[in-house]
Write an enzyme that holds these catalytic residues in place. Structure first.
Site, short mmCIF file in Angstrom:
data_model
loop_
_atom_site.label_atom_id
_atom_site.label_comp_id
_atom_site.label_asym_id
_atom_site.label_seq_id
_atom_site.Cartn_x
_atom_site.Cartn_y
_atom_site.Cartn_z
CG ASP A 80 23.81 -54.53 -6.94
OD1 ASP A 80 24.58 -53.57 -6.73
OD2 ASP A 80 23.81 -55.17 -8.00
CB CYS B 67 27.46 -54.64 -11.14
SG CYS B 67 26.40 -53.38 -10.38
CG ASP C 246 27.29 -55.72 -6.08
OD1 ASP C 246 26.93 -54.95 -5.17
OD2 ASP C 246 26.80 -55.70 -7.23
CG HIS C 247 29.40 -52.31 -5.95
ND1 HIS C 247 28.37 -51.42 -5.75
CD2 HIS C 247 29.12 -52.95 -7.11
CE1 HIS C 247 27.50 -51.50 -6.74
NE2 HIS C 247 27.92 -52.44 -7.58
#
Length: 500
Positions: free
Chosen positions: A13, A53, A319-320
């Site tokens: 993450d 998220c 995710d980012h």
């Protein structure tokens, strides 16, 4: 004899795309991720499709842009009608198994009103079996720390560090060791599960790590592995950053960034932090990245020792991204590259390694890729494209020349902010088109932004405010509109229209 490959889908993450050695970062150490890239293919221009998220993961899991999946914030339910890669894995004969979290809120229409699953955004993507959940309360991990002898008071706030004289940002070691991180815990749980799997039965696992997501606190030796003065500097933090100094969305986001959200116990806002503070945070962020990389090395070694490495598809991504001090910001969201540029590596058994890929790829491409790997058709139209041709070193005709991402900021808007009268909540969204040279961001509610990445790589000047920039922007806006129209859901209509 196992015929189908195992599939291991790993997310770490908030890991930004330039924070890996294989992409040219000369400071951060990522030897195991680099080795994985050497056995498969790394994608250097890979972008998340949304933030934060839940929106980012919804796009990744469904292969649909936010405009179609409509998960606009943490807590927005994902419509149950959409296909996703866990459901598809079941159709392919796998039992998709989760370690960690997916941050997907359940469709309330599928639940009883009293069902607790309808009260959280930390739900499980439909289709998954949960072997080890690890969500925001961190309860299983904290219980594990207690069993290992940690005091209750330490476990209750494991990321709260003592103040350090002369520094706003402490960088001391966490109370837990490098062998006791959340990353280590999930890795251990996955390996225990893996060891129980019948050799003849292929498996599908999603290993979803929380780090390097904040809190930016690391155990020894990772807390001070990198000297703050040696980490790369920051883009757009000086007086010449005209966009960060004047754009209302940047100002709004900065007002929402509490420093304690990133380093517990720190007072004030992120915008109050100085360069030394940001460098100390970035050094710990790099330490967390190297800690995750070390656990990945442990995991990869176990797969090799047990003879599963050569028959396992491995996908590694995030995710980012993370602003990490650039433009005076921490966190994710908005129109800057740093929030959306993420790593992606894919290793497929039987496919020769390829040099790093520079084609524009998106998180919405991962589901179509997994579908092609497993020979399964999607149940609805998708926005992404399979990466398998690129894995083979081929670039399909008509491959995208730009990445798209969206950011819905309705949950941030304050009463009376700008001209809120007459606005709809859907006006508070942003679409970004980023090609090799230009980054264009358009919103119905805030001024458009255009950056020339060739002449202004730090994104400090908004060309859209100039006549010349608006001439450049016109064909880019047209291309953005074309991409948006092509992404309209075509699940049913595609089979009912005759092309004359």
């Amino acid at each position: 004899m196992q015929k189908r490959p195992n599939i291991l889908f790993i997310t770490a993450d908030q890991w930004r795309g330039d924070s890996v050695a294989y992409a040219g970062n000369s400071v951060v150490q990522t030897p195991n991720v680099d080795a994985l890239a050497g056995e498969g293919r790394a994608f250097l221009r890979h972008y998340a499709a949304a933030a934060p998220c839940s929106p980012a993961r919804a796009a990744m899991y469904t292969g649909l842009y936010q405009m179609n999946n409509r998960v606009v914030a943490n807590g927005t339910p994902l419509d149950n009608r959409f296909d996703n890669f866990a459901r598809a894995a079941r159709r392919a004969g796998y039992t998709p198994t989760l370690f960690g979290y997916t941050d997907i809120a359940a469709d309330p229409r599928t639940l009883d009103p009293n069902d607790p699953a309808g009260q959280t955004y930390e739900g499980v993507l439909p289709g998954f079996e949960v072997e080890q959940a690890l969500i925001g309360d961190e309860a299983p991990w904290k219980a594990w720390l207690r069993r290992r002898g940690h005091a209750k008071e330490d476990v209750s706030q494991p990321y709260l560090l003592p103040k350090q004289e002369g520094h706003t940002i402490p960088n001391g070691p966490a109370v837990f060791s490098a062998e006791e991180t959340q990353t280590a815990y999930l890795t251990e749980r996955f390996m225990e599960w893996f060891d129980e799997q019948p050799a003849e039965r292929p498996w599908f696992a999603h290993l979803s790590y929380i780090h390097p997501h904040p809190p930016f606190v690391a155990p020894a030796p990772y807390n001070d592995m990198y000297a703050p003065e040696n980490v790369p500097g920051f883009k757009g933090t000086g007086h010449d950053d005209l966009v960060a100094a004047s754009h209302p969305l940047v100002a709004l986001m900065r007002r929402k960034m509490s420093a304690s959200d990133f380093v517990p116990g720190t007072e004030g806002l992120v915008e109050d932090l100085g360069e030394e503070d940001l460098r100390r945070i970035k050094a710990v962020y790099y330490g967390l990245i190297t800690e995750v990389d070390a656990q990945l090395g442990r995991l990869f070694d176990h797969l090799k020792t047990m003879g599963a490495w050569d028959n396992t598809v491995i996908v590694f991504t995030s995710d980012h991204g993370e602003m990490m001090g650039d433009h005076g910001m921490l966190g994710k969201g908005g129109f800057y590259d740093q929030s959306q540029h993420i790593p992606l590596i894919i290793k497929v058994p039987g496919m020769a390694p390829q040099a790093p890929c520079k084609a524009m790829t998106s998180a919405v491409d991962l589901f179509p890729t997994l579908l092609e790997m497993t020979g399964i058709e999607a149940k609805n139209a998708l926005d992404g494209q399979s990466l398998m041709p690129l894995m083979a070193g081929e670039t399909p005709v008509g491959w995208r020349d730009a990445a798209l991402w969206e950011f819905d900021f309705r949950y941030m808007v304050e009463p009376g902010w700008l001209d809120t009268e007459g606005r709809r909540v859907t006006d508070y969204q942003l679409m970004v088109r980023r090609d090799e040279r230009y980054l264009l961001a358009y919103s119905p509610s805030v001024p458009p932004v255009l950056f020339d990445l060739e002449t202004d790589p730090d994104c400090t000047v908004n060309l859209f405010e100039t006549p010349e920039g608006q001439e450049i922007a016109y064909p880019l806006l047209e291309a953005m509109m074309t991409a948006r129209m092509r992404a309209a859901d075509d699940t049913q209509s595609a089979n009912n229209v005759l092309l004359k």
